[in-house]
Design a protein around this motif. Structure first.
Motif, PDB file in Angstrom:
ATOM      1  N   LYS A  51       0.876  -1.188  -0.085  1.00 15.31           N
ATOM      2  CA  LYS A  51       0.087   0.049  -0.063  1.00 15.31           C
ATOM      3  C   LYS A  51       0.803   1.101  -0.072  1.00 15.31           C
ATOM      4  CE  LYS A  51      -3.678  -1.887   2.960  1.00 15.31           C
ATOM      5  NZ  LYS A  51      -4.347  -1.738   4.258  1.00 15.31           N
ATOM      6  N   LEU A  54      -1.375   8.229   0.672  1.00 10.27           N
ATOM      7  CA  LEU A  54      -1.214   9.527  -0.369  1.00 10.27           C
ATOM      8  C   LEU A  54      -1.366  10.525   0.616  1.00 10.27           C
ATOM      9  CD1 LEU A  54      -3.217   7.855  -3.256  1.00 10.27           C
ATOM     10  CD2 LEU A  54      -0.747   8.311  -2.930  1.00 10.27           C
ATOM     11  N   GLY A  58      -7.028   9.336  -1.032  1.00 12.34           N
ATOM     12  CA  GLY A  58      -7.043   8.341  -1.904  1.00 12.34           C
ATOM     13  C   GLY A  58      -6.205   7.068  -1.605  1.00 12.34           C
ATOM     14  N   TYR A  59      -5.992   6.455  -2.544  1.00 14.21           N
ATOM     15  CA  TYR A  59      -5.535   5.060  -2.443  1.00 14.21           C
ATOM     16  C   TYR A  59      -4.599   4.746  -3.526  1.00 14.21           C
ATOM     17  CZ  TYR A  59      -9.686   4.466   0.552  1.00 14.21           C
ATOM     18  OH  TYR A  59     -10.519   4.789   1.349  1.00 14.21           O
ATOM     19  N   ALA A  60      -3.344   3.997  -3.137  1.00 17.07           N
ATOM     20  CA  ALA A  60      -2.338   3.731  -4.341  1.00 17.07           C
ATOM     21  C   ALA A  60      -1.892   2.205  -3.715  1.00 17.07           C
ATOM     22  CB  ALA A  60      -1.278   4.781  -4.381  1.00 17.07           C
ATOM     23  N   LEU A  95      -6.908   0.661 -13.841  1.00 18.49           N
ATOM     24  CA  LEU A  95      -6.188   1.425 -13.038  1.00 18.49           C
ATOM     25  C   LEU A  95      -5.064   2.437 -13.744  1.00 18.49           C
ATOM     26  CD1 LEU A  95      -5.698  -1.011 -10.007  1.00 18.49           C
ATOM     27  CD2 LEU A  95      -7.636   0.714 -10.512  1.00 18.49           C
ATOM     28  N   ASP A  96      -4.738   3.417 -13.352  1.00 17.54           N
ATOM     29  CA  ASP A  96      -3.690   4.201 -13.778  1.00 17.54           C
ATOM     30  C   ASP A  96      -2.524   4.070 -13.140  1.00 17.54           C
ATOM     31  OD1 ASP A  96      -5.520   5.354 -15.658  1.00 17.54           O
ATOM     32  OD2 ASP A  96      -6.237   6.948 -14.307  1.00 17.54           O
ATOM     33  N   SER A  97      -1.388   4.261 -13.751  1.00 17.95           N
ATOM     34  CA  SER A  97      -0.223   4.071 -13.141  1.00 17.95           C
ATOM     35  C   SER A  97       0.137   5.412 -12.569  1.00 17.95           C
ATOM     36  CB  SER A  97       0.964   3.521 -13.972  1.00 17.95           C
ATOM     37  OG  SER A  97       1.223   4.283 -15.019  1.00 17.95           O
ATOM     38  N   ALA A  98       0.557   5.532 -11.311  1.00 17.11           N
ATOM     39  CA  ALA A  98       0.810   6.791 -10.708  1.00 17.11           C
ATOM     40  C   ALA A  98       2.345   7.204 -11.133  1.00 17.11           C
ATOM     41  CB  ALA A  98       0.568   6.805  -9.202  1.00 17.11           C
ATOM     42  N   ASP A 127       3.764   2.324  -9.368  1.00 22.47           N
ATOM     43  CA  ASP A 127       2.488   2.775  -8.389  1.00 22.47           C
ATOM     44  C   ASP A 127       1.262   2.963  -9.184  1.00 22.47           C
ATOM     45  OD1 ASP A 127       4.697   2.613  -6.538  1.00 22.47           O
ATOM     46  OD2 ASP A 127       4.900   4.996  -6.593  1.00 22.47           O
ATOM     47  N   TYR A 128       0.372   2.424  -8.629  1.00 21.79           N
ATOM     48  CA  TYR A 128      -1.043   2.401  -9.236  1.00 21.79           C
ATOM     49  C   TYR A 128      -2.049   3.147  -8.407  1.00 21.79           C
ATOM     50  CZ  TYR A 128       0.983  -1.128 -12.422  1.00 21.79           C
ATOM     51  OH  TYR A 128       1.646  -1.798 -13.180  1.00 21.79           O
ATOM     52  N   SER A 129      -2.710   4.116  -8.813  1.00 24.49           N
ATOM     53  CA  SER A 129      -3.822   4.616  -8.313  1.00 24.49           C
ATOM     54  C   SER A 129      -5.113   3.535  -8.057  1.00 24.49           C
ATOM     55  CB  SER A 129      -4.455   5.758  -8.894  1.00 24.49           C
ATOM     56  OG  SER A 129      -3.471   6.791  -9.032  1.00 24.49           O
TER      57      SER A 129
END
Length: 170
Positions: A51, A54, A58-60, A95-98, A127-129
């Protein structure tokens, strides 16, 4: 008589195409036991997930990959990952990569441009949101850029440990 010849020719072509299609060499593999996908250009092993807290809410999650370049030319690790992974999905949404950071590099820009020599292996994390920490996350693997899913790996983020982000957000 002419119709029979045409039908016979069509049937023969269909049989031959089925035989050729069935005998084509499979160019990918997935080991659930080792969490490893192998395509033509890369071998991607999922090492672990964490985990990411953030600060703005939010979460990532961070997914650690061990990437082996199977291509004949040096290529950056992120490109090799993109060639083998269709995407990450949670609750039916992609999911998007952060950020993309090499495990040994604190600078995302440097990590993205780090190239992996042929037959060499590097650790990379992405890292992914994510939507939440309760729903299962699925990593969908394809074969060297194909959109057809070949394998999938799933994990639940609810019981993951927190990633060490010290120094990355200063």
């Amino acid at each position: 008589m002419k119709t029979r010849k045409i039908l016979f020719s069509i049937a023969l072509l269909m049989c031959l195409s089925n035989i050729i299609g069935c005998s084509a060499k499979k160019t990918w593999s997935f080991s659930e036991k080792e969490n490893t996908f192998i395509g033509n250009t890369a071998k991607i092993k999922i090492k672990k997930e964490e985990k990411i807290p953030l600060s703005g809410g939010g979460y990532a999650v961070r997914v650690y990959y061990k990437v082996t370049n199977l291509d004949s030319k040096k290529t950056d690790g992120y490109s090799l990952i993109l060639q083998q992974i269709n995407g990450l999905y949670q609750d039916g949404k992609e999911l998007d990569s952060a950020t993309i950071v090499g495990a040994e590099v604190d600078d995302a820009e440097t990590a993205v441009t780090t190239e992996i020599e042929p037959e060499k292996t590097e650790e990379v994390y992405v890292d992914y949101s994510v939507i939440n920490y309760e729903s299962e996350i699925e990593i969908s693997f394809s074969e060297d850029g194909s959109s057809e899913e070949r394998a999938k790996y799933t994990f639940k983020p609810d019981n993951l440990s927190e990633a060490n982000t010290k120094g990355l957000f200063n």
